[in-house]
Design an enzyme around this catalytic site. Sequence first.
Site, PDB file in Angstrom:
ATOM      1  N   SER A 163      -7.835 -19.512  13.253  1.00  7.37           N
ATOM      2  CA  SER A 163      -9.085 -19.952  13.883  1.00  7.37           C
ATOM      3  C   SER A 163      -9.955 -20.788  12.951  1.00  7.37           C
ATOM      4  CB  SER A 163      -9.858 -18.762  14.435  1.00  7.37           C
ATOM      5  OG  SER A 163      -9.928 -17.759  13.465  1.00  7.37           O
ATOM      6  N   ASN A 190     -14.271  -8.648  32.764  1.00  7.20           N
ATOM      7  CA  ASN A 190     -14.386  -9.049  31.359  1.00  7.20           C
ATOM      8  C   ASN A 190     -15.867  -8.998  30.998  1.00  7.20           C
ATOM      9  OD1 ASN A 190     -14.124 -12.256  29.650  1.00  7.20           O
ATOM     10  ND2 ASN A 190     -14.238 -10.209  28.811  1.00  7.20           N
ATOM     11  N   GLY A 191     -16.194  -8.220  29.984  1.00  3.18           N
ATOM     12  CA  GLY A 191     -17.589  -8.110  29.564  1.00  3.18           C
ATOM     13  C   GLY A 191     -17.904  -6.675  29.238  1.00  3.18           C
ATOM     14  N   CYS A 251     -11.598  -9.296  26.883  1.00  2.85           N
ATOM     15  CA  CYS A 251     -10.520  -9.130  27.842  1.00  2.85           C
ATOM     16  C   CYS A 251     -10.270 -10.485  28.480  1.00  2.85           C
ATOM     17  CB  CYS A 251     -10.907  -8.151  28.937  1.00  2.85           C
ATOM     18  SG  CYS A 251     -11.291  -6.506  28.333  1.00  2.85           S
ATOM     19  N   GLY A 278      -6.787 -10.016  24.527  1.00  7.14           N
ATOM     20  CA  GLY A 278      -6.544  -8.578  24.625  1.00  7.14           C
ATOM     21  C   GLY A 278      -5.063  -8.299  24.540  1.00  7.14           C
ATOM     22  N   TYR A 323     -14.770 -18.760  17.903  1.00  7.82           N
ATOM     23  CA  TYR A 323     -13.639 -17.908  17.558  1.00  7.82           C
ATOM     24  C   TYR A 323     -12.801 -17.422  18.744  1.00  7.82           C
ATOM     25  CZ  TYR A 323     -11.216 -13.779  15.713  1.00  7.82           C
ATOM     26  OH  TYR A 323     -10.277 -12.860  15.392  1.00  7.82           O
TER      27      TYR A 323
END
Length: 500
Positions: A318, A137-138, A32, A58, A277
């Site tokens: 990436s 976030n997490g 996120c 996200g 990434y």
Amino acid sequence: MRATPPAMPPAHPFDFDAWETDLGGDKPKEECGIFGVIGTADAANFVALGLHALQHRGQEAGGIVCHDPEQGFNSARRFGYVRDNFTKQSLMETLPGPLAIGHVRYSTAGSKGHTAIRDVQPFFGEFSMGGAAIAHNGNITNADALRKELIERGSIFQSSSDSECIIHLMARSLQRRVPERMMDALRRVEGAFSVVAMTRTKLIGVRDPLGVRPLVLGKIGEGWALSSETCALDIIGAEFVREVEPGEMVVIEDGEVKSLRPFQPARPRFCIFEHVYFSRPDSILNGQSVYTTRRQIGVELAREAPVEADIVCPVPDSGTPAAIGFSQESGIPYAMGIIRNQYMGRTFIEPTEQIRNMGVRLKLNVNRALIEGKRVILVDDSVVRGTTSRKIKEMILDAGAKEVHFRIASPPTAWPCFYGVDTPQREKLLAATMSEEEMRLHLAVDSLKFITLDGLYRAVGEAKGRDPNAPQYCDACFSGDYPVEPADQINKGFELKAAE
Ligand code: SF4
């Protein structure tokens, strides 16, 4: 709080999770993105821009909560991209004030793959001392146990998100002020969390004691900003000041930043995959340019796994910096042998069978003129299930390549992440069940090599490899060494790696 009505999801949402493997979505999913601003007029506009820059973290949904001294708290939560929602004047006019926080979501917990509007953050709570909103976030690794305990004690949950536990724990705290309530709540939480929160007058940022997920502090005019990544500070013209440190809480009010240390000190374990990434290449992480680190990963890979070939091609986007590094180190020319359609996104809401069968070709196309008759090195960031790698290899061979050599800019992904990144279950990870040679045979390529974990550590700046005395990284998805025991998963039967 006045909440504007949410946009409805598509009438017949298509199961993109199932289809994504065919679309080149065979990757761990970003977690996120969070962003907050205090001390500027129309802070929500800056937050919308910040979230737009964090959209790679996200894409399912986004939300903003703001506060205005006259109008109080307001919020908006929407499905889809930031640019499709939070650019509309009619919506942004409902989000006034000098203080706002926001969140872009990919569901890693809760209603996975089918976000419900009730799961879209930020979450808001009205407490006895006033309102507060949080964006997380997490992933909370003891969320199941916390939720059970909280429900038994009378909490009424509004969402299926693990993050909502924080609001309920805050509500139960006996402390008077919001920062202290947050400290109480976060001390009960295990796992990975970077949080931005707000009251009527304060913007608050917190990182978990290990600092698994990123959070940075920026200055914009007389105001301040908090962001998952520095690239989102750039878009609003904010100056990058510093990272919020692992285990630190910053409380910003009346133009002042206070730094608090609510947790026991711990050895940092920042997510090493952010370098490989997740983060944008124009961001700075742990004091290093993500682009430079990724290019260095390519250099290390070329040293560890050289091969004779005619061209080095990235699997875009990436894999690009690592391919550049590989080319520079090996002296083999770099070529854009695969072109990515930048506009693919979620264009086909209900794709026909015919479109679905096109699979990865919808997203990636081979530049035949560069590939034909060549021995090709393909540089990709990771191999998860291997489905996309196989398809890309077939496209390259169809275009007339003589040989295909895969070089992967991360070690084999053999373990799932429980800290806010969506990876498949362990048994679906190619590297969990196959050796490197078995993977090569499975992908049917001429050679396959992954960077070693030591090589990756060298690339991120630990010159001697994995130095046990240096600040470590989390590398659990490669090593099985989980820095925080994933309690909920263990209760569901997940087996940790046996001690060596
Ligand atoms: S398990 Fe992997 S993706 Fe998850 S936090 Fe650790 S390094 Fe990052």
